[in-house]
Design a protein around this motif. Structure first.
Motif, PDB file in Angstrom:
ATOM      1  N   PHE A 131       9.907 -23.486   5.174  1.00  0.00           N
ATOM      2  CA  PHE A 131       9.990 -22.060   5.480  1.00  0.00           C
ATOM      3  C   PHE A 131      11.137 -21.341   4.788  1.00  0.00           C
ATOM      4  O   PHE A 131      11.089 -20.110   4.639  1.00  0.00           O
ATOM      5  CB  PHE A 131      10.043 -21.857   6.995  1.00  0.00           C
ATOM      6  CG  PHE A 131       8.801 -22.318   7.685  1.00  0.00           C
ATOM      7  CD1 PHE A 131       7.604 -21.645   7.528  1.00  0.00           C
ATOM      8  CD2 PHE A 131       8.803 -23.472   8.461  1.00  0.00           C
ATOM      9  CE1 PHE A 131       6.442 -22.074   8.144  1.00  0.00           C
ATOM     10  CE2 PHE A 131       7.651 -23.924   9.087  1.00  0.00           C
ATOM     11  CZ  PHE A 131       6.468 -23.229   8.931  1.00  0.00           C
ATOM     12  N   VAL A 132      12.186 -22.063   4.371  1.00  0.00           N
ATOM     13  CA  VAL A 132      13.242 -21.391   3.617  1.00  0.00           C
ATOM     14  C   VAL A 132      12.714 -20.864   2.288  1.00  0.00           C
ATOM     15  O   VAL A 132      13.312 -19.968   1.676  1.00  0.00           O
ATOM     16  CB  VAL A 132      14.450 -22.322   3.381  1.00  0.00           C
ATOM     17  CG1 VAL A 132      15.173 -22.619   4.675  1.00  0.00           C
ATOM     18  CG2 VAL A 132      14.023 -23.607   2.692  1.00  0.00           C
ATOM     19  N   PHE A 133      11.574 -21.380   1.846  1.00  0.00           N
ATOM     20  CA  PHE A 133      10.970 -20.896   0.613  1.00  0.00           C
ATOM     21  C   PHE A 133      10.125 -19.648   0.832  1.00  0.00           C
ATOM     22  O   PHE A 133       9.378 -19.229  -0.057  1.00  0.00           O
ATOM     23  CB  PHE A 133      10.138 -22.003  -0.033  1.00  0.00           C
ATOM     24  CG  PHE A 133      10.970 -23.127  -0.589  1.00  0.00           C
ATOM     25  CD1 PHE A 133      12.233 -22.887  -1.093  1.00  0.00           C
ATOM     26  CD2 PHE A 133      10.485 -24.424  -0.608  1.00  0.00           C
ATOM     27  CE1 PHE A 133      13.008 -23.915  -1.608  1.00  0.00           C
ATOM     28  CE2 PHE A 133      11.247 -25.459  -1.121  1.00  0.00           C
ATOM     29  CZ  PHE A 133      12.511 -25.209  -1.630  1.00  0.00           C
ATOM     30  N   ALA A 134      10.233 -19.062   2.011  1.00  0.00           N
ATOM     31  CA  ALA A 134       9.602 -17.770   2.280  1.00  0.00           C
ATOM     32  C   ALA A 134      10.623 -16.644   2.177  1.00  0.00           C
ATOM     33  O   ALA A 134      10.297 -15.483   2.421  1.00  0.00           O
ATOM     34  CB  ALA A 134       8.964 -17.761   3.667  1.00  0.00           C
ATOM     35  N   ASP A 135      11.859 -16.978   1.821  1.00  0.00           N
ATOM     36  CA  ASP A 135      12.916 -15.983   1.722  1.00  0.00           C
ATOM     37  C   ASP A 135      12.658 -15.008   0.581  1.00  0.00           C
ATOM     38  O   ASP A 135      11.866 -15.267  -0.331  1.00  0.00           O
ATOM     39  CB  ASP A 135      14.263 -16.666   1.511  1.00  0.00           C
ATOM     40  CG  ASP A 135      14.761 -17.366   2.764  1.00  0.00           C
ATOM     41  OD1 ASP A 135      14.202 -17.124   3.844  1.00  0.00           O
ATOM     42  OD2 ASP A 135      15.708 -18.168   2.663  1.00  0.00           O
ATOM     43  N   ASN A 136      13.385 -13.908   0.604  1.00  0.00           N
ATOM     44  CA  ASN A 136      13.304 -12.934  -0.477  1.00  0.00           C
ATOM     45  C   ASN A 136      14.034 -13.444  -1.715  1.00  0.00           C
ATOM     46  O   ASN A 136      14.894 -14.315  -1.636  1.00  0.00           O
ATOM     47  CB  ASN A 136      13.928 -11.606  -0.045  1.00  0.00           C
ATOM     48  CG  ASN A 136      13.136 -10.943   1.051  1.00  0.00           C
ATOM     49  OD1 ASN A 136      11.915 -11.050   1.109  1.00  0.00           O
ATOM     50  ND2 ASN A 136      13.830 -10.257   1.948  1.00  0.00           N
ATOM     51  N   GLY A 137      13.695 -12.882  -2.871  1.00  0.00           N
ATOM     52  CA  GLY A 137      14.389 -13.216  -4.115  1.00  0.00           C
ATOM     53  C   GLY A 137      13.937 -14.514  -4.739  1.00  0.00           C
ATOM     54  O   GLY A 137      14.695 -15.164  -5.452  1.00  0.00           O
ATOM     55  N   ILE A 138      12.685 -14.906  -4.501  1.00  0.00           N
ATOM     56  CA  ILE A 138      12.185 -16.191  -4.962  1.00  0.00           C
ATOM     57  C   ILE A 138      11.008 -16.008  -5.914  1.00  0.00           C
ATOM     58  O   ILE A 138      10.212 -15.091  -5.771  1.00  0.00           O
ATOM     59  CB  ILE A 138      11.756 -17.046  -3.764  1.00  0.00           C
ATOM     60  CG1 ILE A 138      12.977 -17.478  -2.975  1.00  0.00           C
ATOM     61  CG2 ILE A 138      10.931 -18.232  -4.184  1.00  0.00           C
ATOM     62  CD1 ILE A 138      12.657 -18.204  -1.709  1.00  0.00           C
ATOM     63  N   SER A 139      10.902 -16.901  -6.881  1.00  0.00           N
ATOM     64  CA  SER A 139       9.754 -16.919  -7.780  1.00  0.00           C
ATOM     65  C   SER A 139       9.071 -18.279  -7.679  1.00  0.00           C
ATOM     66  O   SER A 139       9.739 -19.304  -7.546  1.00  0.00           O
ATOM     67  CB  SER A 139      10.191 -16.677  -9.231  1.00  0.00           C
ATOM     68  OG  SER A 139      10.748 -15.392  -9.376  1.00  0.00           O
ATOM     69  N   TYR A 140       7.725 -18.274  -7.736  1.00  0.00           N
ATOM     70  CA  TYR A 140       6.932 -19.504  -7.634  1.00  0.00           C
ATOM     71  C   TYR A 140       6.128 -19.718  -8.914  1.00  0.00           C
ATOM     72  O   TYR A 140       5.622 -18.775  -9.498  1.00  0.00           O
ATOM     73  CB  TYR A 140       5.926 -19.431  -6.473  1.00  0.00           C
ATOM     74  CG  TYR A 140       6.485 -19.009  -5.136  1.00  0.00           C
ATOM     75  CD1 TYR A 140       6.664 -17.661  -4.840  1.00  0.00           C
ATOM     76  CD2 TYR A 140       6.798 -19.942  -4.164  1.00  0.00           C
ATOM     77  CE1 TYR A 140       7.150 -17.268  -3.615  1.00  0.00           C
ATOM     78  CE2 TYR A 140       7.291 -19.548  -2.933  1.00  0.00           C
ATOM     79  CZ  TYR A 140       7.470 -18.212  -2.659  1.00  0.00           C
ATOM     80  OH  TYR A 140       7.967 -17.825  -1.438  1.00  0.00           O
ATOM     81  N   SER A 141       6.005 -20.971  -9.303  1.00  0.00           N
ATOM     82  CA  SER A 141       5.125 -21.324 -10.416  1.00  0.00           C
ATOM     83  C   SER A 141       4.642 -22.750 -10.213  1.00  0.00           C
ATOM     84  O   SER A 141       5.296 -23.548  -9.528  1.00  0.00           O
ATOM     85  CB  SER A 141       5.851 -21.187 -11.756  1.00  0.00           C
ATOM     86  OG  SER A 141       6.999 -22.027 -11.796  1.00  0.00           O
ATOM     87  N   GLU A 142       3.506 -23.066 -10.801  1.00  0.00           N
ATOM     88  CA  GLU A 142       2.964 -24.415 -10.662  1.00  0.00           C
ATOM     89  C   GLU A 142       3.564 -25.344 -11.709  1.00  0.00           C
ATOM     90  O   GLU A 142       3.886 -24.923 -12.822  1.00  0.00           O
ATOM     91  CB  GLU A 142       1.444 -24.393 -10.801  1.00  0.00           C
ATOM     92  CG  GLU A 142       0.734 -23.676  -9.660  1.00  0.00           C
ATOM     93  CD  GLU A 142      -0.776 -23.829  -9.726  1.00  0.00           C
ATOM     94  OE1 GLU A 142      -1.249 -24.675 -10.515  1.00  0.00           O
ATOM     95  OE2 GLU A 142      -1.465 -23.105  -8.994  1.00  0.00           O
ATOM     96  N   VAL A 143       3.738 -26.608 -11.345  1.00  0.00           N
ATOM     97  CA  VAL A 143       4.232 -27.629 -12.264  1.00  0.00           C
ATOM     98  C   VAL A 143       3.327 -28.852 -12.165  1.00  0.00           C
ATOM     99  O   VAL A 143       2.468 -28.939 -11.285  1.00  0.00           O
ATOM    100  CB  VAL A 143       5.692 -28.026 -11.944  1.00  0.00           C
ATOM    101  CG1 VAL A 143       6.627 -26.846 -12.120  1.00  0.00           C
ATOM    102  CG2 VAL A 143       5.803 -28.577 -10.528  1.00  0.00           C
ATOM    103  N   GLU A 144       3.556 -29.790 -13.060  1.00  0.00           N
ATOM    104  CA  GLU A 144       2.784 -31.020 -13.032  1.00  0.00           C
ATOM    105  C   GLU A 144       3.025 -31.762 -11.716  1.00  0.00           C
ATOM    106  O   GLU A 144       4.128 -31.718 -11.164  1.00  0.00           O
ATOM    107  CB  GLU A 144       3.158 -31.916 -14.203  1.00  0.00           C
ATOM    108  CG  GLU A 144       2.734 -31.377 -15.560  1.00  0.00           C
ATOM    109  CD  GLU A 144       1.224 -31.272 -15.680  1.00  0.00           C
ATOM    110  OE1 GLU A 144       0.538 -32.236 -15.274  1.00  0.00           O
ATOM    111  OE2 GLU A 144       0.739 -30.226 -16.154  1.00  0.00           O
ATOM    112  N   PRO A 145       2.018 -32.447 -11.197  1.00  0.00           N
ATOM    113  CA  PRO A 145       2.191 -33.171  -9.933  1.00  0.00           C
ATOM    114  C   PRO A 145       3.152 -34.342 -10.064  1.00  0.00           C
ATOM    115  O   PRO A 145       3.384 -34.873 -11.160  1.00  0.00           O
ATOM    116  CB  PRO A 145       0.773 -33.650  -9.601  1.00  0.00           C
ATOM    117  CG  PRO A 145       0.065 -33.680 -10.908  1.00  0.00           C
ATOM    118  CD  PRO A 145       0.653 -32.568 -11.727  1.00  0.00           C
ATOM    119  N   LEU A 146       3.728 -34.713  -8.944  1.00  0.00           N
ATOM    120  CA  LEU A 146       4.556 -35.915  -8.850  1.00  0.00           C
ATOM    121  C   LEU A 146       3.651 -37.077  -8.478  1.00  0.00           C
ATOM    122  O   LEU A 146       2.790 -36.949  -7.602  1.00  0.00           O
ATOM    123  CB  LEU A 146       5.629 -35.725  -7.766  1.00  0.00           C
ATOM    124  CG  LEU A 146       6.564 -36.909  -7.511  1.00  0.00           C
ATOM    125  CD1 LEU A 146       7.542 -37.053  -8.674  1.00  0.00           C
ATOM    126  CD2 LEU A 146       7.336 -36.705  -6.206  1.00  0.00           C
TER     127      LEU A 146
END
Length: 263
Positions: A131-146
Protein backbone atom coordinates in the motif's frame (compact mmCIF):
# COMPACT_ATOMS: atom_id res chain seq x y z
CA UNK A 1 3.17 8.29 1.31
CA UNK A 2 2.62 11.73 2.33
CA UNK A 3 6.07 12.26 0.93
CA UNK A 4 7.95 11.44 4.09
CA UNK A 5 9.81 8.44 2.93
CA UNK A 6 13.10 7.40 4.17
CA UNK A 7 14.01 4.16 3.20
CA UNK A 8 16.78 4.08 1.38
CA UNK A 9 14.64 1.46 0.71
CA UNK A 10 11.78 2.63 -1.24
CA UNK A 11 10.27 4.66 -4.00
CA UNK A 12 7.19 5.12 -6.19
CA UNK A 13 5.22 5.39 -9.36
CA UNK A 14 3.19 6.64 -12.32
CA UNK A 15 -0.42 7.12 -11.73
CA UNK A 16 -0.98 10.55 -13.08
CA UNK A 17 -3.69 11.69 -10.77
CA UNK A 18 -4.45 9.76 -7.63
CA UNK A 19 -7.37 11.88 -6.51
CA UNK A 20 -10.86 12.12 -7.86
CA UNK A 21 -12.43 15.57 -7.90
CA UNK A 22 -16.14 16.22 -8.11
CA UNK A 23 -17.32 17.62 -11.47
CA UNK A 24 -19.04 20.60 -9.87
CA UNK A 25 -18.32 24.22 -10.71
CA UNK A 26 -17.08 26.65 -8.09
CA UNK A 27 -16.17 23.98 -5.56
CA UNK A 28 -13.79 25.06 -2.83
CA UNK A 29 -11.56 22.00 -2.77
CA UNK A 30 -9.83 23.22 0.36
CA UNK A 31 -13.06 22.26 2.09
CA UNK A 32 -13.48 18.93 0.28
CA UNK A 33 -12.32 15.46 1.25
CA UNK A 34 -11.01 13.77 -1.88
CA UNK A 35 -11.33 10.03 -2.39
CA UNK A 36 -8.57 7.72 -3.59
CA UNK A 37 -9.68 4.68 -5.56
CA UNK A 38 -7.84 1.90 -7.32
CA UNK A 39 -9.27 3.06 -10.66
CA UNK A 40 -6.49 5.65 -10.98
CA UNK A 41 -3.75 3.00 -10.93
CA UNK A 42 -2.59 0.71 -13.74
CA UNK A 43 -4.59 -2.51 -13.88
CA UNK A 44 -1.80 -4.77 -12.63
CA UNK A 45 -1.13 -2.43 -9.70
CA UNK A 46 -4.82 -2.31 -8.77
CA UNK A 47 -4.98 -6.11 -8.85
CA UNK A 48 -2.18 -6.33 -6.30
CA UNK A 49 -3.81 -3.74 -4.03
CA UNK A 50 -7.15 -5.53 -4.22
CA UNK A 51 -5.56 -8.90 -3.46
CA UNK A 52 -4.40 -7.41 -0.15
CA UNK A 53 -7.70 -5.77 0.79
CA UNK A 54 -7.89 -2.64 -1.45
CA UNK A 55 -6.54 0.89 -1.16
CA UNK A 56 -9.97 2.13 -0.10
CA UNK A 57 -9.98 -0.18 2.92
CA UNK A 58 -6.36 0.66 3.79
CA UNK A 59 -7.11 4.40 3.68
CA UNK A 60 -9.95 3.96 6.16
CA UNK A 61 -7.44 3.19 8.92
CA UNK A 62 -5.50 5.83 10.81
CA UNK A 63 -2.98 3.96 12.95
CA UNK A 64 -0.79 0.91 12.37
CA UNK A 65 1.15 -0.92 15.07
CA UNK A 66 3.51 -3.87 14.66
CA UNK A 67 6.31 -5.53 16.62
CA UNK A 68 9.47 -6.94 15.05
CA UNK A 69 11.11 -9.91 16.75
CA UNK A 70 14.85 -9.11 16.68
CA UNK A 71 17.86 -10.82 18.33
CA UNK A 72 18.48 -7.62 20.31
CA UNK A 73 14.89 -7.56 21.59
CA UNK A 74 11.43 -6.63 20.43
CA UNK A 75 10.97 -3.41 18.47
CA UNK A 76 7.49 -1.88 18.46
CA UNK A 77 6.51 0.62 15.77
CA UNK A 78 3.43 2.86 15.71
CA UNK A 79 2.65 4.92 12.60
CA UNK A 80 0.01 7.49 11.78
CA UNK A 81 -1.02 6.33 8.31
CA UNK A 82 -2.30 9.73 7.22
CA UNK A 83 0.71 11.89 8.06
CA UNK A 84 3.42 9.26 8.65
CA UNK A 85 4.38 10.42 12.11
CA UNK A 86 5.94 7.47 13.92
CA UNK A 87 7.27 6.13 17.19
CA UNK A 88 9.67 3.18 17.59
CA UNK A 89 10.14 1.72 21.06
CA UNK A 90 12.80 -0.76 22.22
CA UNK A 91 14.51 -1.57 25.51
CA UNK A 92 17.51 0.50 24.36
CA UNK A 93 15.92 3.61 22.83
CA UNK A 94 12.84 5.46 21.63
CA UNK A 95 12.94 6.98 18.16
CA UNK A 96 10.30 9.00 16.43
CA UNK A 97 9.16 11.50 13.85
CA UNK A 98 6.82 14.27 15.00
CA UNK A 99 5.83 15.45 11.55
CA UNK A 100 8.69 17.92 11.33
CA UNK A 101 11.86 16.28 12.61
CA UNK A 102 13.17 12.87 13.58
CA UNK A 103 14.49 12.35 17.10
CA UNK A 104 15.98 9.67 19.33
CA UNK A 105 16.11 9.19 23.09
CA UNK A 106 18.51 6.63 24.52
CA UNK A 107 17.64 4.56 27.57
CA UNK A 108 20.15 3.96 30.34
CA UNK A 109 23.73 3.65 29.10
CA UNK A 110 22.71 2.71 25.57
CA UNK A 111 23.73 4.84 22.62
CA UNK A 112 21.82 4.77 19.34
CA UNK A 113 24.43 4.82 16.57
CA UNK A 114 22.18 5.09 13.51
CA UNK A 115 20.54 8.02 11.76
CA UNK A 116 17.04 8.72 13.13
CA UNK A 117 15.99 10.56 9.96
CA UNK A 118 16.78 7.41 7.98
CA UNK A 119 15.36 4.82 10.32
CA UNK A 120 12.13 6.34 11.65
CA UNK A 121 9.96 4.88 8.86
CA UNK A 122 12.35 2.44 7.24
CA UNK A 123 10.67 -0.70 8.51
CA UNK A 124 7.20 0.78 8.12
CA UNK A 125 7.93 1.21 4.46
CA UNK A 126 8.83 -2.47 4.10
CA UNK A 127 5.90 -3.50 6.26
CA UNK A 128 3.30 -1.27 4.62
CA UNK A 129 3.74 -3.02 1.27
CA UNK A 130 2.07 -2.99 -1.13
CA UNK A 131 0.00 0.00 0.00
CA UNK A 132 2.92 2.42 0.35
CA UNK A 133 3.07 2.19 -3.43
CA UNK A 134 -0.28 3.98 -3.58
CA UNK A 135 1.36 7.21 -2.40
CA UNK A 136 1.55 10.35 -4.50
CA UNK A 137 4.60 11.16 -6.62
CA UNK A 138 5.08 7.66 -7.99
CA UNK A 139 5.58 6.27 -11.49
CA UNK A 140 4.88 2.65 -12.53
CA UNK A 141 6.26 0.61 -15.41
CA UNK A 142 6.45 -3.06 -16.26
CA UNK A 143 9.73 -4.99 -16.10
CA UNK A 144 10.84 -8.51 -16.88
CA UNK A 145 9.56 -11.10 -14.39
CA UNK A 146 11.69 -12.49 -11.59
CA UNK A 147 12.31 -16.23 -11.79
CA UNK A 148 12.63 -18.16 -8.54
CA UNK A 149 12.37 -21.95 -8.19
CA UNK A 150 11.28 -22.17 -11.83
CA UNK A 151 8.31 -19.84 -11.27
CA UNK A 152 7.94 -16.43 -12.91
CA UNK A 153 6.76 -13.43 -10.90
CA UNK A 154 5.62 -10.44 -13.03
CA UNK A 155 7.30 -7.18 -12.07
CA UNK A 156 6.15 -3.59 -11.61
CA UNK A 157 8.91 -0.99 -11.37
CA UNK A 158 8.26 1.88 -9.02
CA UNK A 159 10.16 5.16 -9.07
CA UNK A 160 9.73 8.53 -7.39
CA UNK A 161 9.17 11.87 -8.98
CA UNK A 162 12.13 14.22 -8.49
CA UNK A 163 12.15 15.74 -5.02
CA UNK A 164 9.81 13.18 -3.48
CA UNK A 165 11.07 12.02 -0.10
CA UNK A 166 14.68 12.06 1.04
CA UNK A 167 15.90 9.61 -1.60
CA UNK A 168 13.92 10.13 -4.78
CA UNK A 169 16.51 8.20 -6.79
CA UNK A 170 15.62 5.00 -4.92
CA UNK A 171 13.92 2.42 -7.11
CA UNK A 172 11.66 -0.50 -6.30
CA UNK A 173 10.32 -3.46 -8.16
CA UNK A 174 7.23 -5.20 -6.85
CA UNK A 175 7.04 -8.80 -8.05
CA UNK A 176 3.70 -10.54 -7.60
CA UNK A 177 2.25 -14.03 -7.88
CA UNK A 178 0.22 -14.12 -11.09
CA UNK A 179 -2.03 -16.85 -9.63
CA UNK A 180 -3.11 -14.85 -6.58
CA UNK A 181 -2.01 -11.27 -7.48
CA UNK A 182 -0.38 -11.08 -4.03
CA UNK A 183 2.99 -9.45 -3.60
CA UNK A 184 5.77 -12.04 -3.52
CA UNK A 185 9.12 -10.20 -3.79
CA UNK A 186 10.52 -6.70 -3.50
CA UNK A 187 13.63 -5.51 -5.27
CA UNK A 188 14.99 -2.19 -4.01
CA UNK A 189 17.95 0.15 -4.19
CA UNK A 190 19.33 2.46 -1.50
CA UNK A 191 20.76 5.87 -2.34
CA UNK A 192 20.39 7.70 0.98
CA UNK A 193 24.04 7.33 2.01
CA UNK A 194 25.85 7.41 -1.34
CA UNK A 195 23.56 10.04 -2.91
CA UNK A 196 24.24 8.26 -6.20
CA UNK A 197 21.91 6.17 -8.31
CA UNK A 198 22.37 2.50 -7.42
CA UNK A 199 23.25 -0.11 -10.03
CA UNK A 200 22.13 -3.24 -8.19
CA UNK A 201 19.00 -4.34 -6.35
CA UNK A 202 18.50 -5.93 -2.95
CA UNK A 203 15.78 -8.58 -2.69
CA UNK A 204 13.20 -9.31 -0.01
CA UNK A 205 10.78 -12.21 -0.15
CA UNK A 206 7.32 -11.62 1.32
CA UNK A 207 7.24 -15.14 2.66
CA UNK A 208 4.03 -15.11 4.69
CA UNK A 209 1.00 -12.91 5.30
CA UNK A 210 -1.52 -12.32 8.05
CA UNK A 211 -5.05 -10.91 7.86
CA UNK A 212 -5.63 -7.84 10.04
CA UNK A 213 -9.08 -6.20 9.88
CA UNK A 214 -9.53 -7.24 6.26
CA UNK A 215 -6.04 -6.15 5.19
CA UNK A 216 -3.38 -8.72 4.33
CA UNK A 217 -0.08 -7.63 5.88
CA UNK A 218 3.30 -9.38 6.13
CA UNK A 219 4.06 -11.78 8.95
CA UNK A 220 7.52 -12.80 7.70
CA UNK A 221 10.10 -11.11 5.47
CA UNK A 222 13.22 -12.83 4.15
CA UNK A 223 16.30 -11.05 2.74
CA UNK A 224 18.27 -12.92 0.08
CA UNK A 225 21.68 -12.72 -1.51
CA UNK A 226 21.52 -12.04 -5.24
CA UNK A 227 23.70 -11.57 -8.30
CA UNK A 228 21.83 -9.33 -10.65
CA UNK A 229 18.32 -10.80 -10.69
CA UNK A 230 19.49 -14.30 -9.78
CA UNK A 231 18.36 -15.08 -6.24
CA UNK A 232 20.82 -16.91 -3.99
CA UNK A 233 20.58 -18.11 -0.41
CA UNK A 234 18.62 -16.42 2.37
CA UNK A 235 20.63 -14.02 4.56
CA UNK A 236 18.18 -13.29 7.36
CA UNK A 237 14.50 -12.97 8.18
CA UNK A 238 12.16 -10.92 10.36
CA UNK A 239 8.92 -11.94 12.06
CA UNK A 240 6.11 -9.46 12.77
CA UNK A 241 3.64 -9.89 15.61
CA UNK A 242 1.04 -7.94 17.59
CA UNK A 243 -0.18 -6.17 14.47
CA UNK A 244 -3.04 -3.70 14.90
CA UNK A 245 -4.89 -1.51 12.40
CA UNK A 246 -7.24 1.00 14.01
CA UNK A 247 -9.44 3.86 12.83
CA UNK A 248 -8.40 6.04 15.75
CA UNK A 249 -5.41 8.38 15.58
CA UNK A 250 -3.02 8.84 18.48
CA UNK A 251 -2.90 12.21 20.23
CA UNK A 252 -0.28 14.65 18.92
CA UNK A 253 1.64 14.26 22.17
CA UNK A 254 2.24 10.57 21.43
CA UNK A 255 4.73 11.44 18.66
CA UNK A 256 6.07 14.64 20.23
CA UNK A 257 9.82 14.93 20.64
CA UNK A 258 10.74 14.57 24.35
CA UNK A 259 12.66 17.43 25.90
CA UNK A 260 15.67 15.15 26.52
CA UNK A 261 15.70 13.67 23.01
CA UNK A 262 18.25 14.56 20.35
CA UNK A 263 17.83 15.00 16.62
Amino acid sequence: MKNYLILAVVAILFASCKQETKPVENVDYAEETLDVTTSVYPENVSKVFNAHGSVEAWNSFKTLEFTMKKPTGDEKTTVDLHNRRSLIETDAFKLGFDGTEAWVMDKGDNKYEGKPEFYYNLMFYFYGMPFVFADNGISYSEVEPLVYNDKEYPGIKISFDAGVGQSSDDEYILFYDADTNKMAWLGYTVTYFSKEKATSFNFVRYADWQMVNGIELPSKLEWYKAEGFTIGEMKNDLLFTDVKLTKTAQEDSFYKKPAVAVE
